[in-house]
Design a protein around this motif. Sequence first.
Motif, PDB file in Angstrom:
ATOM      1  N   PRO B 193     -11.372   0.516  15.428  1.00  0.00           N
ATOM      2  CA  PRO B 193      -9.831   0.323  15.140  1.00  0.00           C
ATOM      3  C   PRO B 193      -9.693  -0.728  13.922  1.00  0.00           C
ATOM      4  N   GLY B 194      -9.260  -0.495  13.071  1.00  0.00           N
ATOM      5  CA  GLY B 194      -8.679  -1.736  12.052  1.00  0.00           C
ATOM      6  C   GLY B 194      -9.883  -1.625  11.105  1.00  0.00           C
ATOM      7  N   GLY B 195     -10.980  -0.830  10.959  1.00  0.00           N
ATOM      8  CA  GLY B 195     -11.892  -1.007   9.972  1.00  0.00           C
ATOM      9  C   GLY B 195     -11.642  -0.404   8.699  1.00  0.00           C
ATOM     10  N   GLU B 196     -10.344   0.315   8.716  1.00  0.00           N
ATOM     11  CA  GLU B 196     -10.064   1.144   7.602  1.00  0.00           C
ATOM     12  C   GLU B 196      -9.934   0.388   6.183  1.00  0.00           C
ATOM     13  N   GLY B 197      -9.496  -0.716   6.229  1.00  0.00           N
ATOM     14  CA  GLY B 197      -9.442  -1.610   5.026  1.00  0.00           C
ATOM     15  C   GLY B 197     -10.852  -1.887   4.224  1.00  0.00           C
ATOM     16  N   ALA B 198     -11.811  -2.119   5.129  1.00  0.00           N
ATOM     17  CA  ALA B 198     -13.039  -2.687   4.686  1.00  0.00           C
ATOM     18  C   ALA B 198     -13.727  -1.270   4.186  1.00  0.00           C
ATOM     19  N   ALA B 199     -13.292  -0.196   4.745  1.00  0.00           N
ATOM     20  CA  ALA B 199     -13.893   1.146   4.453  1.00  0.00           C
ATOM     21  C   ALA B 199     -13.426   1.786   3.176  1.00  0.00           C
ATOM     22  N   MET B 200     -12.177   1.414   2.961  1.00  0.00           N
ATOM     23  CA  MET B 200     -11.639   1.810   1.609  1.00  0.00           C
ATOM     24  C   MET B 200     -12.132   0.798   0.520  1.00  0.00           C
ATOM     25  N   ARG B 201     -12.290  -0.377   0.797  1.00  0.00           N
ATOM     26  CA  ARG B 201     -12.793  -1.009  -0.389  1.00  0.00           C
ATOM     27  C   ARG B 201     -14.546  -0.382  -0.823  1.00  0.00           C
ATOM     28  N   LEU B 202     -15.138   0.029   0.315  1.00  0.00           N
ATOM     29  CA  LEU B 202     -16.216   0.553  -0.098  1.00  0.00           C
ATOM     30  C   LEU B 202     -16.270   2.056  -0.815  1.00  0.00           C
ATOM     31  N   VAL B 203     -15.326   2.641  -0.271  1.00  0.00           N
ATOM     32  CA  VAL B 203     -14.872   3.928  -0.908  1.00  0.00           C
ATOM     33  C   VAL B 203     -14.485   3.707  -2.465  1.00  0.00           C
ATOM     34  N   MET B 204     -13.856   2.630  -2.856  1.00  0.00           N
ATOM     35  CA  MET B 204     -13.182   2.348  -4.075  1.00  0.00           C
ATOM     36  C   MET B 204     -14.650   2.142  -4.970  1.00  0.00           C
ATOM     37  N   VAL B 205     -15.628   1.121  -4.518  1.00  0.00           N
ATOM     38  CA  VAL B 205     -16.780   0.939  -5.062  1.00  0.00           C
ATOM     39  C   VAL B 205     -17.590   2.280  -5.704  1.00  0.00           C
ATOM     40  N   SER B 206     -17.810   3.066  -4.458  1.00  0.00           N
ATOM     41  CA  SER B 206     -18.513   4.251  -4.551  1.00  0.00           C
ATOM     42  C   SER B 206     -17.599   5.175  -5.438  1.00  0.00           C
ATOM     43  N   ILE B 207     -16.567   5.454  -5.695  1.00  0.00           N
ATOM     44  CA  ILE B 207     -15.566   6.154  -6.516  1.00  0.00           C
ATOM     45  C   ILE B 207     -16.153   5.514  -7.897  1.00  0.00           C
ATOM     46  N   ALA B 208     -15.825   4.536  -7.949  1.00  0.00           N
ATOM     47  CA  ALA B 208     -16.042   3.922  -9.377  1.00  0.00           C
ATOM     48  C   ALA B 208     -17.430   4.152 -10.050  1.00  0.00           C
ATOM     49  N   LEU B 209     -18.512   3.891  -9.087  1.00  0.00           N
ATOM     50  CA  LEU B 209     -19.806   4.184  -9.744  1.00  0.00           C
ATOM     51  C   LEU B 209     -19.896   5.772 -10.141  1.00  0.00           C
ATOM     52  N   ALA B 210     -19.618   6.618  -8.969  1.00  0.00           N
ATOM     53  CA  ALA B 210     -20.018   7.840  -9.280  1.00  0.00           C
ATOM     54  C   ALA B 210     -19.071   8.374 -10.374  1.00  0.00           C
ATOM     55  N   LEU B 211     -17.877   8.265 -10.417  1.00  0.00           N
ATOM     56  CA  LEU B 211     -17.059   8.598 -11.459  1.00  0.00           C
ATOM     57  C   LEU B 211     -17.482   7.978 -12.940  1.00  0.00           C
ATOM     58  N   GLY B 212     -17.843   6.679 -12.863  1.00  0.00           N
ATOM     59  CA  GLY B 212     -18.310   6.333 -14.107  1.00  0.00           C
ATOM     60  C   GLY B 212     -19.580   6.982 -14.530  1.00  0.00           C
ATOM     61  N   ALA B 213     -20.504   7.430 -13.631  1.00  0.00           N
ATOM     62  CA  ALA B 213     -21.808   8.305 -14.024  1.00  0.00           C
ATOM     63  C   ALA B 213     -21.227   9.538 -14.605  1.00  0.00           C
ATOM     64  N   LEU B 214     -20.278  10.240 -13.994  1.00  0.00           N
ATOM     65  CA  LEU B 214     -19.717  11.544 -14.336  1.00  0.00           C
ATOM     66  C   LEU B 214     -18.949  11.463 -15.697  1.00  0.00           C
ATOM     67  N   LEU B 215     -18.244  10.400 -15.978  1.00  0.00           N
ATOM     68  CA  LEU B 215     -17.636  10.141 -17.313  1.00  0.00           C
ATOM     69  C   LEU B 215     -18.612  10.190 -18.244  1.00  0.00           C
ATOM     70  N   LEU B 216     -19.595   9.273 -18.163  1.00  0.00           N
ATOM     71  CA  LEU B 216     -20.816   8.935 -18.935  1.00  0.00           C
ATOM     72  C   LEU B 216     -21.441  10.492 -19.383  1.00  0.00           C
ATOM     73  N   SER B 217     -21.673  11.232 -18.210  1.00  0.00           N
ATOM     74  CA  SER B 217     -22.371  12.456 -18.634  1.00  0.00           C
ATOM     75  C   SER B 217     -21.554  13.423 -19.371  1.00  0.00           C
TER      76      SER B 217
END
Lengths: 231, 231, 367, 367, 232
Positions: B193-217
């Motif tokens: 309970p209450g871990g959502e904030g930390a999870a969402m920060r990681l989600v954002m990093v992960s989105i940034a990385l994968a989308l970056g790769a996607l846009l590059l491609s």
Amino acid sequence: MGFLGPEEWQAVALSLKVSLWATLASLPLGILVAHALARWRFPGRQVLNGLVHLPLILPPVVTGYLLLIAFGRRGPFGAFLEETFGIVLAFRWTGAALAAAIMAFPLMVRAIRLSIEAVDPKLEQAAATLGASRPWVFLTVTLPLILPGILAGAILAFAKAMGEFGATITFVSNIPGQTQTVPSAIYAFLQVPGGEGAAMRLVMVSIALALGALLLSEWISTRVARRIAGR
Amino acid sequence: MGFLGPEEWQAVALSLKVSLWATLASLPLGILVAHALARWRFPGRQVLNGLVHLPLILPPVVTGYLLLIAFGRRGPFGAFLEETFGIVLAFRWTGAALAAAIMAFPLMVRAIRLSIEAVDPKLEQAAATLGASRPWVFLTVTLPLILPGILAGAILAFAKAMGEFGATITFVSNIPGQTQTVPSAIYAFLQVPGGEGAAMRLVMVSIALALGALLLSEWISTRVARRIAGR
Amino acid sequence: MSLSIAIRHAFAGFSLDVSFQAPPGVTALFGRSGAGKTTVVNAVAGLFRPDAGRVAVNGWEMFDTAAGRWLPPHRRHLGYVFQEGRLFPHLTVRQNLTYGRWFAGGPRDAAEVARIVAMLGIDRLLDRRPAALSGGEKQRVAIGRALLSHPRLLLMDEPLAALDEARKAEILPYLERLRDQTDIPILYVSHSVTEVARLATTVIALESGRVVKQGPAAEVLADPQAVPALGVREAGSVLAGRVLRHDPDGLSEIAVSAGRFFLPQVAAEPGAQVRIRIEAQDVILSRGRPEGLSALNILPATVSEVRRGTGPGVMVQLRAGDDLILARITRRSADLLGIAPGMTCFCIVKSVAIARRNVGLIRGDAV
Amino acid sequence: MSLSIAIRHAFAGFSLDVSFQAPPGVTALFGRSGAGKTTVVNAVAGLFRPDAGRVAVNGWEMFDTAAGRWLPPHRRHLGYVFQEGRLFPHLTVRQNLTYGRWFAGGPRDAAEVARIVAMLGIDRLLDRRPAALSGGEKQRVAIGRALLSHPRLLLMDEPLAALDEARKAEILPYLERLRDQTDIPILYVSHSVTEVARLATTVIALESGRVVKQGPAAEVLADPQAVPALGVREAGSVLAGRVLRHDPDGLSEIAVSAGRFFLPQVAAEPGAQVRIRIEAQDVILSRGRPEGLSALNILPATVSEVRRGTGPGVMVQLRAGDDLILARITRRSADLLGIAPGMTCFCIVKSVAIARRNVGLIRGDAV
Amino acid sequence: GDVTVFAAASLRTALDGIAAGWKAETGHAVTLSYAGSSALARQIEQGAPADIFISSSVDWMDLLETEALLAPGTRRDLLGNTLVLVAHGPDAAPVGIGPALDLPALLGPEGRLAMALVDAVPAGVYGRQALESLGLWERVAPQVAQSDNVRTALALVASGEAPLGIVYGSDAVAEPGVSVIGTFPEDSHAPIVYPVAQTADSDSAAAAEFLAHLGSPAAAASFARQGFIVLE
Ligand SMILES: Nc1ncnc2c1ncn2[C@@H]1O[C@H](COP(=O)(O)OP(=O)(O)OP(=O)(O)O)[C@@H](O)[C@H]1O
Ligand SMILES: Nc1ncnc2c1ncn2[C@@H]1O[C@H](COP(=O)(O)OP(=O)(O)OP(=O)(O)O)[C@@H](O)[C@H]1O
Ligand code: MOO
Ligand SMILES: [Mg+2]
Ligand SMILES: [Mg+2]
């Protein structure tokens, strides 16, 4: 009936229903988005592209969690849909279908998009000079030429939908007859001692169904290709 | 560093490493299999096709279990690899990469296969009349023409690898610094309970990385396409 | 003016600046490989958007950068026969043919399809798909498809290049009828002066993206100055004539302004107007009226212009009645015969040297 | 025999049964659209595997159903110029050109590339990609690519159809030199009798998948019986000659068996052997030696055969020295002049009527 | 008259039997949805149609209670569990669990200790508490392999991938591939409790009955057979 219990058969039937609906209902949107990404240049194109790919990038649980927050009964979209259209997604098979559709969407769009990009724009130009407006060009030239790609995308989406677990169980839970798909049932078996046998039986059914669909699609698209090649 | 803790940054670095290796190491096999499925007719073609698609159809946990049974230290392949090559997969980042590669393989193969099917066999014929044997035709004509498809397939695989969770944690578990990828870390946060904030920060990093790769491609393949179109 | 075109565009390494007006009929774009012909046609079709310009057909403006006007291709009502076919691979020949009609919304005349199919000799192929057609067969289907779309302007980019002579000879009369019996202007790209002379109302000669010669076909073709642009082998003039009668031995008598002309079987009723292209290299000049020759056509004429180039040939323009005749002879003969402006002589032309494809009909009196 | 081909195949709706042998040189496959020319060439290339047959080049067997032999295309060492280009879109023009050389393993002669590039007029294009080329430019690159692969057999499927006359005229001499200076046999598909007459050693006429006429080019082309297969417009004979000298006014004097021939500037040293194609329709017959004509070539001849068809024309074969000349005149003239076998008369041919493309060189004495 | 129960997945075998028995008895059907407690709790937050929630973690039940999503007065502690050390193989030698236990030695240099996620999944959290209170954590921590749930951890041991693991007693009960070589002292970790409660939204009359039935002797026997400790 001896191979699987009634509850498992129910899960199989539900999985088929959910996956079919997820595939069919998202197909028109998938084609539209694929076409837009392949052939149109508009601001926000890359944003759309990124959005479509999100479910692929995110751990499924996260997608399920986001769906739950957005489309749950208390979520903004969920409440809106329920109040205005009376559509309830949360904890219904429709929600499972939504989750499966969203998880499968990037795969569907990519397959269709690639096949659209392979269509020679010169043929579309030829159709335009013959009086076909953009939508007609699409319907009469592009669409028939990408049918194998659409089929491939749809089957891929169907297969993914059949295997989808993380987002589904997080979003709509695991309610037998309502939202318990084959993967959720497998999960539930695997969580208790001695459940492996039943789980493996379900795995086999699920493989048989998805591979059957896959082979069917290969067969159809080979036939279509052969017809176009005039053989 | 304030945004994420050191353990999370470690997970990010590991996820990148695992996904990159999973993608690069499986690419040659992916191209080979895609080419075989697209252009060769051999007995067992459909079996190969089905096999490639299995990870897509199965719930990831099941794939993880099967990997564990096959590639664990006691498993037939795992023991063989360890004895003959000294390669250990269990509880190592290499195992995470294997799991990610296998989960991403169907996506990679499909993307490449579609692009191979879009290459006009007439060009390959022309190359053959100019003296190029099959492998040379492939290297000098087919391969350059499908580069955008390969790139697409690779990025798709990379994105999937970045998001892979179920099979990875089941196969190689979650050892910080060794096998704790971003999705495992996210999952862990979501369990309390209450871990959502930390999870969402990681989600954002992960989105940034994968989308970056996607846009590059996307950018690269647009450029390649433009070059081929002579613009 | 039926066709009004102005196009400016700069590619890297090639710039196009073409502007011309043309009356109804067939406007031939003529020029060497890479001169810019296809690019012009594409701009007219709306498939290529040039930096600047204007395109209007029968006063209907399809494109005008000044006015910011740009009609998309499907609103232009064109029939485009492409240099490379572009048939729809997923449709049968029959479906390809009727594709444009479907959008044209015009009358669905089954007989029309049958007629065009018969003319193009593609009856056997109707149920095949393009992949199973030969190169020439594909091109014939493409022509049929464009014709059946009821276009307001027909664009043809070397439509006959892939066809054999016999097939060309069958299709040309149909294009003539199109030109004469309908108001559909035709923009026609070709390397063949024969085709151009036979079909063209107007000739536009392009060189490296510029118009180097333009005007009515008879004028441009009979202009000794235009010879370099058209190519020496292709020089020739066009005579207007009227069919007098068909003799039982297969010859047709044609009245031309300078006398009588004999041609093998002209496919037109007595009274019909025809145009006869005479290639400059097929004309022999003689000081006196020759006797005992197998050539039947001997017209008195007056030399109006002599153009000597650097080569062994001389281009001689003669006035025969109201018409202009172009003759290409060797410099040596010109000197021997003392050819000079003002001199009278006889033009000798073999009947059979005038290929059937060099005889065209005007105003559809075809049989 | 340099080329030995037998091919049998049944498509739905079209069956092919072609078998011929050809000596070294250029073998022309001639026939209407859909006759099966491309199919034959594809079978030779190994791109199409017919039901049955045998293909051998200079005794080297590439395919033989009886012996169960089938070489894949890349082991056949062919240069194939396709009807539709098929350039590699991802390679520049330069890379396209050198693609085949790479596998040929022969000498990498930079001068060779430069020479072929210059001949094809594609120097400007070397760094472009195929998408930025015009139709004719593409085809020129395709020809260069095939030539540079050092093939043992050159297959050309209407290679010049997309080119303008000027470009054709530039490329033909090169093909001649290939024919004469190397042992590379060439299988050449064309609709143009001009090309065929100029290049072909052997002519194979196809109709609906069958060989209807075959033999040495001079024979087939001067055979009045072959006229229907080739097309009346295309009939003509080939004369052998030797260049005597080049006159200052630009004419070249050629010795032929029946006398002396004047042609505009022949690009060959005195002494060189040439072949001159004379189109039947360009020949005028005269009972007496005509005077005061602009035509310079007047050869005495004896009528050897007269072939009357149903049309207005008559095909007359004449013996002029050791050569055969074909003349096409009207029936009316034939009657007026009383043309009959055995009669002597004069053949009149304009110098300029013999296009440069109708004059070919034998055994590479080109300048 | 039907009841929907959201239950932690590890309770499946026992609850399936109890529900079947209750249906035979009363005619009321019970719909059981098994998933991780965290997912189920979040779903209840979002208005899931659950009448009864059985959680494997006190924390999630606490959260629902503070959010007033539970029917007041219905929450009780239903079950308890033990925490055991398991080893690969059917007949591994027992060890004494105490501060003297040399886990690294037992594991060997390469061996892993399989646990559930030590910061997130209850079984892992309890396990870490136990190891910490016994002073064993520091040394063994680098060798811990964490799974997303106890069953996966158990599977690692059963397959021999990891020589040792820490799981619930209820999980070890029916796994032939492992043997329990020790039980952690009850006071080495917070009490392992499975709380149960009726949800605030529940309007099922039968829900209270089933809630009561969970405490019946028949139900207790069923839970006990699966290795749970029946509280109350
Ligand atoms: N995208 C481009 N970039 C640069 N140059 C181009 C491009 N497209 C065409 N060109 C050049 O423009 C010129 C005109 O091309 P176009 O296709 O109009 O020629 P064309 O007259 O139709 O020739 P052909 O008779 O060979 O078909 C050519 O030199 C061609 O190389
Ligand atoms: N796959 C096929 N199935 C049926 N008929 C075919 C197939 N491929 C070719 N044909 C037919 O075979 C005949 C010969 O075709 P081919 O391409 O060899 O003609 P071609 O002589 O090269 O003609 P063109 O001069 O028009 O290129 C044509 O009538 C064609 O329609
Ligand atoms: O990949 Mo997921 O972890 O469950 O679907
Ligand atoms: Mg062009
Ligand atoms: Mg052909």
